[in-house]
Scaffold this motif. Structure first.
Motif, PDB file in Angstrom:
ATOM      1  N   GLU A  39      33.234  38.160  51.297  1.00  0.00           N
ATOM      2  CA  GLU A  39      33.542  37.342  50.128  1.00  0.00           C
ATOM      3  C   GLU A  39      33.083  38.035  48.840  1.00  0.00           C
ATOM      4  O   GLU A  39      33.816  38.086  47.854  1.00  0.00           O
ATOM      5  N   LYS A  40      31.884  38.591  48.871  1.00  0.00           N
ATOM      6  CA  LYS A  40      31.376  39.303  47.702  1.00  0.00           C
ATOM      7  C   LYS A  40      32.225  40.544  47.431  1.00  0.00           C
ATOM      8  O   LYS A  40      32.519  40.874  46.280  1.00  0.00           O
ATOM      9  N   GLY A  41      32.639  41.235  48.495  1.00  0.00           N
ATOM     10  CA  GLY A  41      33.476  42.419  48.344  1.00  0.00           C
ATOM     11  C   GLY A  41      34.821  42.106  47.708  1.00  0.00           C
ATOM     12  O   GLY A  41      35.316  42.863  46.870  1.00  0.00           O
ATOM     13  N   VAL A  42      35.399  40.980  48.088  1.00  0.00           N
ATOM     14  CA  VAL A  42      36.679  40.564  47.491  1.00  0.00           C
ATOM     15  C   VAL A  42      36.498  40.327  45.998  1.00  0.00           C
ATOM     16  O   VAL A  42      37.312  40.764  45.184  1.00  0.00           O
ATOM     17  N   LYS A  43      35.408  39.656  45.625  1.00  0.00           N
ATOM     18  CA  LYS A  43      35.130  39.384  44.206  1.00  0.00           C
ATOM     19  C   LYS A  43      34.934  40.696  43.436  1.00  0.00           C
ATOM     20  O   LYS A  43      35.490  40.882  42.354  1.00  0.00           O
ATOM     21  N   LEU A  44      34.166  41.615  44.010  1.00  0.00           N
ATOM     22  CA  LEU A  44      33.943  42.907  43.356  1.00  0.00           C
ATOM     23  C   LEU A  44      35.247  43.675  43.206  1.00  0.00           C
ATOM     24  O   LEU A  44      35.503  44.298  42.171  1.00  0.00           O
ATOM     25  N   SER A  45      36.069  43.626  44.242  1.00  0.00           N
ATOM     26  CA  SER A  45      37.359  44.310  44.204  1.00  0.00           C
ATOM     27  C   SER A  45      38.252  43.742  43.103  1.00  0.00           C
ATOM     28  O   SER A  45      38.899  44.494  42.364  1.00  0.00           O
ATOM     29  N   GLN A  46      38.250  42.427  42.959  1.00  0.00           N
ATOM     30  CA  GLN A  46      39.042  41.793  41.902  1.00  0.00           C
ATOM     31  C   GLN A  46      38.523  42.189  40.519  1.00  0.00           C
ATOM     32  O   GLN A  46      39.314  42.458  39.612  1.00  0.00           O
ATOM     33  N   ASP A  47      37.205  42.230  40.374  1.00  0.00           N
ATOM     34  CA  ASP A  47      36.617  42.639  39.096  1.00  0.00           C
ATOM     35  C   ASP A  47      36.993  44.081  38.752  1.00  0.00           C
ATOM     36  O   ASP A  47      37.351  44.386  37.609  1.00  0.00           O
ATOM     37  N   CYS A  48      36.919  44.963  39.740  1.00  0.00           N
ATOM     38  CA  CYS A  48      37.279  46.374  39.522  1.00  0.00           C
ATOM     39  C   CYS A  48      38.757  46.497  39.161  1.00  0.00           C
ATOM     40  O   CYS A  48      39.115  47.247  38.250  1.00  0.00           O
ATOM     41  N   GLN A  49      39.604  45.755  39.858  1.00  0.00           N
ATOM     42  CA  GLN A  49      41.042  45.803  39.581  1.00  0.00           C
ATOM     43  C   GLN A  49      41.338  45.322  38.170  1.00  0.00           C
ATOM     44  O   GLN A  49      42.181  45.886  37.478  1.00  0.00           O
ATOM     45  N   SER A  50      40.613  44.324  37.721  1.00  0.00           N
ATOM     46  CA  SER A  50      40.800  43.803  36.368  1.00  0.00           C
ATOM     47  C   SER A  50      40.465  44.869  35.325  1.00  0.00           C
ATOM     48  O   SER A  50      41.212  45.062  34.353  1.00  0.00           O
ATOM     49  N   VAL A  51      39.361  45.583  35.514  1.00  0.00           N
ATOM     50  CA  VAL A  51      38.978  46.642  34.580  1.00  0.00           C
ATOM     51  C   VAL A  51      40.014  47.758  34.596  1.00  0.00           C
ATOM     52  O   VAL A  51      40.405  48.279  33.539  1.00  0.00           O
ATOM     53  N   LEU A  52      40.505  48.122  35.772  1.00  0.00           N
ATOM     54  CA  LEU A  52      41.521  49.176  35.872  1.00  0.00           C
ATOM     55  C   LEU A  52      42.825  48.758  35.195  1.00  0.00           C
ATOM     56  O   LEU A  52      43.468  49.568  34.518  1.00  0.00           O
TER      57      LEU A  52
END
Length: 80
Positions: A39-52
Motif C-alpha cells: 500500500e505504501k509502495g503504491v502511494k510512493l509510486s503515484q507520488d513519483c509519477q505525479s512529479v514525472l
C-alpha cells in the motif's frame, strides 16, 4: 513545493520505493506487513509519477515556447 524540494522528495520516494520492492521480493514479510508495504509502495509510486508528469509538462511548455520546437516522442528502440 519548489522544484528542488520536488526533486529531493522524488529521489527520497524512489529510494524508499526501491527498498519496499526489495523487501517484498525477499518474501520475508508477513502477509499483513507485505500488504502495508505494498500500500505504501503504491502511494510512493503515484507520488513519483505525479512529479514525472509535472516535469514532462514543463519540458513540453519550454520546447513549445522556444522557437516553436515540438517535443518528439521518445522511442528507445531507435536510440540503439
Amino acid at each position: 513545493m519548489s522544484r528542488k524540494t520536488s526533486v529531493r522528495h522524488f529521489e527520497e520516494n524512489l529510494s524508499e520505493l526501491e527498498t519496499i520492492v526489495a523487501q517484498l521480493e525477499s518474501n520475508q514479510l508477513s502477509l499483513e506487513d507485505a500488504l502495508k508495504a505494498f500500500e505504501k509502495g503504491v502511494k510512493l509510486s503515484q507520488d513519483c509519477q505525479s512529479v514525472l508528469t509535472q516535469a514532462e509538462q514543463k519540458v513540453q511548455i519550454l520546447l513549445e515556447t522556444n522557437e516553436g520546437e515540438r517535443l518528439e516522442t521518445f522511442d528507445p528502440e531507435s536510440e540503439q
